[in-house]
Design a protein around this motif. Structure first.
Motif, PDB file in Angstrom:
ATOM      1  N   UNK B 117     -42.742 -13.066 -25.053  1.00 25.95           N
ATOM      2  CA  UNK B 117     -41.768 -11.636 -25.474  1.00 25.95           C
ATOM      3  C   UNK B 117     -41.507 -12.001 -26.517  1.00 25.95           C
ATOM      4  N   UNK B 118     -41.276 -13.163 -27.612  1.00 28.60           N
ATOM      5  CA  UNK B 118     -40.297 -12.499 -28.905  1.00 28.60           C
ATOM      6  C   UNK B 118     -41.369 -12.161 -29.467  1.00 28.60           C
ATOM      7  N   UNK B 119     -42.459 -12.254 -29.624  1.00 30.89           N
ATOM      8  CA  UNK B 119     -43.454 -11.813 -31.071  1.00 30.89           C
ATOM      9  C   UNK B 119     -44.084 -10.629 -30.378  1.00 30.89           C
ATOM     10  N   UNK B 120     -45.226 -10.058 -31.120  1.00 31.01           N
ATOM     11  CA  UNK B 120     -46.102  -8.913 -30.759  1.00 31.01           C
ATOM     12  C   UNK B 120     -47.308 -10.177 -31.352  1.00 31.01           C
ATOM     13  N   UNK B 121     -46.547 -10.718 -31.976  1.00 30.76           N
ATOM     14  CA  UNK B 121     -48.681 -11.310 -32.704  1.00 30.76           C
ATOM     15  C   UNK B 121     -48.287 -12.542 -33.831  1.00 30.76           C
ATOM     16  N   UNK B 122     -49.005 -13.365 -33.413  1.00 31.73           N
ATOM     17  CA  UNK B 122     -49.587 -14.400 -34.353  1.00 31.73           C
ATOM     18  C   UNK B 122     -50.103 -14.242 -35.811  1.00 31.73           C
ATOM     19  N   UNK B 123     -49.896 -15.181 -36.507  1.00 35.83           N
ATOM     20  CA  UNK B 123     -50.463 -15.414 -37.342  1.00 35.83           C
ATOM     21  C   UNK B 123     -50.550 -17.192 -38.318  1.00 35.83           C
ATOM     22  N   UNK B 124     -51.365 -17.961 -38.088  1.00 35.21           N
ATOM     23  CA  UNK B 124     -51.539 -18.924 -37.598  1.00 35.21           C
ATOM     24  C   UNK B 124     -52.211 -20.134 -38.914  1.00 35.21           C
ATOM     25  N   UNK B 125     -52.066 -20.916 -39.197  1.00 33.93           N
ATOM     26  CA  UNK B 125     -53.235 -22.054 -39.384  1.00 33.93           C
ATOM     27  C   UNK B 125     -53.523 -23.656 -38.806  1.00 33.93           C
ATOM     28  N   UNK B 126     -54.384 -23.872 -38.626  1.00 31.45           N
ATOM     29  CA  UNK B 126     -54.364 -24.864 -37.237  1.00 31.45           C
ATOM     30  C   UNK B 126     -53.536 -26.048 -37.824  1.00 31.45           C
ATOM     31  N   UNK B 127     -53.306 -26.936 -37.185  1.00 29.39           N
ATOM     32  CA  UNK B 127     -52.592 -28.485 -37.073  1.00 29.39           C
ATOM     33  C   UNK B 127     -54.069 -28.979 -37.442  1.00 29.39           C
ATOM     34  N   UNK B 128     -53.884 -30.239 -38.106  1.00 30.30           N
ATOM     35  CA  UNK B 128     -54.696 -31.302 -38.309  1.00 30.30           C
ATOM     36  C   UNK B 128     -54.842 -31.778 -36.418  1.00 30.30           C
ATOM     37  N   UNK B 129     -53.843 -31.798 -36.173  1.00 30.85           N
ATOM     38  CA  UNK B 129     -54.119 -33.135 -34.851  1.00 30.85           C
ATOM     39  C   UNK B 129     -55.128 -31.950 -33.805  1.00 30.85           C
ATOM     40  N   UNK B 130     -54.746 -30.728 -34.266  1.00 28.04           N
ATOM     41  CA  UNK B 130     -55.528 -29.745 -33.276  1.00 28.04           C
ATOM     42  C   UNK B 130     -57.002 -29.821 -33.452  1.00 28.04           C
ATOM     43  N   UNK B 131     -57.660 -29.671 -34.900  1.00 30.84           N
ATOM     44  CA  UNK B 131     -58.739 -29.877 -35.206  1.00 30.84           C
ATOM     45  C   UNK B 131     -59.586 -31.118 -34.828  1.00 30.84           C
ATOM     46  N   UNK B 132     -58.597 -31.993 -35.083  1.00 38.11           N
ATOM     47  CA  UNK B 132     -59.176 -33.254 -34.496  1.00 38.11           C
ATOM     48  C   UNK B 132     -59.352 -33.506 -32.942  1.00 38.11           C
ATOM     49  N   UNK B 133     -58.478 -32.755 -32.411  1.00 40.00           N
ATOM     50  CA  UNK B 133     -59.173 -33.092 -30.442  1.00 40.00           C
ATOM     51  C   UNK B 133     -59.742 -31.529 -30.451  1.00 40.00           C
ATOM     52  N   UNK B 190     -63.377 -36.260 -54.945  1.00 36.22           N
ATOM     53  CA  UNK B 190     -62.429 -36.545 -54.322  1.00 36.22           C
ATOM     54  C   UNK B 190     -62.087 -35.431 -52.889  1.00 36.22           C
ATOM     55  N   UNK B 191     -62.680 -35.527 -51.315  1.00 32.84           N
ATOM     56  CA  UNK B 191     -62.236 -35.292 -50.917  1.00 32.84           C
ATOM     57  C   UNK B 191     -61.298 -35.690 -49.694  1.00 32.84           C
ATOM     58  N   UNK B 192     -61.157 -35.561 -48.484  1.00 36.76           N
ATOM     59  CA  UNK B 192     -60.392 -35.900 -47.204  1.00 36.76           C
ATOM     60  C   UNK B 192     -61.511 -35.936 -46.046  1.00 36.76           C
ATOM     61  N   UNK B 193     -60.809 -36.159 -45.478  1.00 34.78           N
ATOM     62  CA  UNK B 193     -62.467 -37.394 -44.046  1.00 34.78           C
ATOM     63  C   UNK B 193     -62.734 -35.168 -43.952  1.00 34.78           C
ATOM     64  N   UNK B 194     -63.675 -34.438 -43.091  1.00 30.95           N
ATOM     65  CA  UNK B 194     -64.236 -33.987 -42.465  1.00 30.95           C
ATOM     66  C   UNK B 194     -63.377 -32.942 -41.669  1.00 30.95           C
ATOM     67  N   UNK B 195     -62.862 -33.438 -40.254  1.00 32.77           N
ATOM     68  CA  UNK B 195     -62.367 -32.874 -39.706  1.00 32.77           C
ATOM     69  C   UNK B 195     -61.742 -31.717 -40.086  1.00 32.77           C
ATOM     70  N   UNK B 196     -60.694 -31.456 -41.069  1.00 33.83           N
ATOM     71  CA  UNK B 196     -60.366 -31.031 -41.749  1.00 33.83           C
ATOM     72  C   UNK B 196     -61.013 -29.403 -42.568  1.00 33.83           C
ATOM     73  N   UNK B 197     -61.161 -28.503 -41.907  1.00 32.98           N
ATOM     74  CA  UNK B 197     -62.802 -27.905 -42.048  1.00 32.98           C
ATOM     75  C   UNK B 197     -62.875 -26.888 -43.590  1.00 32.98           C
ATOM     76  N   UNK B 198     -62.045 -27.308 -43.978  1.00 37.25           N
ATOM     77  CA  UNK B 198     -61.869 -26.963 -45.837  1.00 37.25           C
ATOM     78  C   UNK B 198     -62.158 -27.907 -46.569  1.00 37.25           C
ATOM     79  N   UNK B 199     -61.729 -29.089 -46.034  1.00 36.13           N
ATOM     80  CA  UNK B 199     -61.495 -29.870 -46.719  1.00 36.13           C
ATOM     81  C   UNK B 199     -63.632 -30.316 -46.977  1.00 36.13           C
ATOM     82  N   UNK B 200     -64.204 -29.880 -45.529  1.00 36.67           N
ATOM     83  CA  UNK B 200     -65.673 -29.994 -44.923  1.00 36.67           C
ATOM     84  C   UNK B 200     -66.650 -29.335 -46.006  1.00 36.67           C
TER      85      UNK B 200
END
Lengths: 357, 357
Positions: B117-133, B190-200
């Motif tokens: 009830x606190x808000x009407x909607x979300x704007x978000x960017x996913x955490x790395x751990x979530x991306x990994x899981x 030079x890049x990151x591990x693949x699970x971060x979508x943007x790095x990929x």
DNA sequence: ATTTTTAACGAAAACGTTTTCGTGTTAATA
DNA sequence: TATTAACACGAAAACGTTTTCGTTAAAAAT
């Protein structure tokens, strides 16, 4: 699409009253074990969560705190937010953010927008324009409405509230002392115009260090930057001004800047002028941000511990909110005996890096 | 200490009913001119402002949007917030911020805290751990409850919602193309591990650029950094890894890094190894932050236009909220005909500075 | 003079909770 | 058996709004 379920719906579904549901869910032993179980099971099944807004209205407190800062794309301010968010979350509060953009009007609008019930209290840092105008009526107004404010970093004596600041003065003294003890004979200062309180304090610290060493500060060695025009977008201007400054004072072998941008830019300019950092000129900045850490050479800075400031500010605010609470219970009071306001000073720390010997 | 005044108090004071006060204040012509005037004057005198929480409860909408990001002390994310706040404010919304800290659990807790009830909607960017899981049930859950989500930057196909992203792929292609056209014969990555979508995606762009030029990418020229351990606090490790990389590939004369920290650090390391930037090695980074702008030499980067992303995201969300609104009026519907979700792509732009020729 | 219209206002419901105070039933006590 | 205590639950108020639907009195129309 299952909309969130309410007490009323649970009640109807299970053919009991709303009050029974409420009590059952809170585990009141007024309700029989059977019904409690049934209700709790049902609630869990439908993933019932009480509506925050309704709770806020009932309890007359929102459990959210408002942050009002001049700018968010700014290392220092974002660390403060992180600190606030950390303890807020731990203590069950949410955090709502307003940006004044250094504008007096936006500061007021934002305050009014939030002060109408959306939050329980403010944590804020005053905008430059407000500081310049010296018009603090909006702070007084919201405080008078019973909404507590905690100010940080850019604070002002005219407003009575809790404050948490950094010892800008001592930080500056320490920095300049260090330069002098590192054998700098001519320590210069790059600072802002005086109306930004922190700039003023840091300037005073610079002067104090000279005094402590029985030296006299040379006004020519002080460069005051007018950052009323956005410096970030006029980098060349800043560089030119600093270059001019360094060239007309070739004896400078030490430099203290009141923020990291000035310090890093000065290093850049110095290098272009053929000066080696730290061999020919040692540099110390204020505010330990990304720039300081990743500049080449990396910059020795006075760290403000933004996150800690945020944490302390949040604790101050929440403490006061919950104290009011407890108090309100006991005697429903207009005790105007002035409650003491706290002014916390966060100690600065010099982070030594490559720009000093 | 004057607590905020309510309709009820005004009503009592003026000896009319609450409804009359409400109507008078909204200028209803149901009320006589006399009483309207009297009430409005009184309200202004006591600085009456309707209580937001009560309004939220009544209207079943809070006019505030929740931002949930992994980290706030981060140039890119803070520019996005600035963008969101800008249009949110303009369109009459507030902004409440939650930090996931790259943690799956904190992401969930924060969502649940705000979704009630606190808000009407979300704007978000996913955490790395979530991306990994790859566990997105909490997103699905809140969407199913009828709360719209707009994802930005770190998005994921599995969740159906509006999205705004940067063309990481094309941005990388453009960057690498530029290096190749600038006569670099051996462009490293030079890049990151693949699970971060943007790095990929940025990695794929790197490869695509090679392909376009009929060249073959050399796997040895790609350094994948494991940033699961917080790099900011282990700078030496990062530097060592990059130094090792550069030393074992002495032919490298061009370097593309998927973020500005890697790029700036690489420049630093290169300089220590006696390489001149851009003469011996040209460097391009991704994300146009403070570091890029103030590094020496300043860094050529692919700009993500974070503020614009934020603005677009906010507009998408608010548009959808207000569409729902209008729709809800007309037919009280469970129209499951899938509404089209929009995926906005913000164009990247190469900002040329001193690290390339 | 009676009916109808209009003007000006109030009562009450609703949003979703929590909590106080009844109230009726059963069980225990006198 | 009559009284009291305990138990299990419901009704209603309250938080601060907005809005729908009366209601009353005066003005207009018949």
């Amino acid at each position: 699409m299952k909309k969130k379920i309410t007490l009323k719906q649970i009640a109807k579904e299970l053919d009991v009253s709303v009050s029974t549901v409420s009590k059952a869910l809170s585990g009141s032993k007024e309700i029989s074990e059977d019904t409690t179980q049934k209700i709790q099971a049902f609630a869990k099944l439908y993933n019932y969560k009480p509506n925050n807004i309704a709770l806020s209205l009932k309890n007359r407190k929102t459990k959210t705190i408002g942050i009002l800062i001049p700018e968010i794309v700014h290392h220092f301010f974002s660390t403060v937010i992180r600190g606030i968010e950390r303890v807020a979350n731990r203590r069950g509060y949410n955090v709502i953010v307003g940006l004044s953009n250094e504008s007096f009007t936006k500061e007021i609008i934002n305050m009014e927008m939030l002060a109408n019930g959306s939050i329980d209290g403010f944590i804020l840092s005053i905008s430059k324009e407000t500081l310049l105008k010296q018009d603090y009526h909006h702070f007084h107004a919201t405080i008078n409405q019973g909404m507590p404010i905690v100010m940080f970093d850019r604070v002002v004596d005219e407003v009575e509230c809790d404050k948490v600041i950094v010892d800008d003065f001592i930080g500056a003294v320490k920095a300049v002392n260090k330069l002098i003890e590192n054998n700098c004979k001519n320590v210069a200062l790059i600072t802002t115009m005086d109306y930004v309180s922190v700039g003023k304090l840091r300037t005073q610290g610079y002067l104090k260090a000279f005094e402590d060493h029985g030296m006299e500060a040379n006004p020519n060695m002080i460069l005051k930057i007018d950052d009323s025009l956005n410096v970030e977008n006029h980098l060349e201007l800043l560089e030119a001004e600093i270059a001019q400054f360094l060239k007309s004072n070739p004896s400078i072998d030490g430099l203290f800047a009141v923020n990291e941008l000035y310090a890093v830019t000065a290093m850049k300019v110095a290098k272009k002028l053929g000066l080696k950092v730290p061999d020919d000129i040692q540099v110390i900045g204020f505010t330990d941000g990304v720039l300081s850490k990743h500049a080449t050479p990396s910059l020795t800075t006075v760290s403000q511990h933004g996150q800690k400031m945020g944490e302390q500010a949040a604790n101050l605010l929440i403490d006061r909110l919950e104290a009011e609470d407890a108090e309100g219970q006991q005697y429903f009071t207009n005790n105007d005996e002035k409650r003491d306001f706290i002014k916390l000073v966060i100690e600065t720390e010099i982070i030594e890096r490559e720009s000093t010997k």
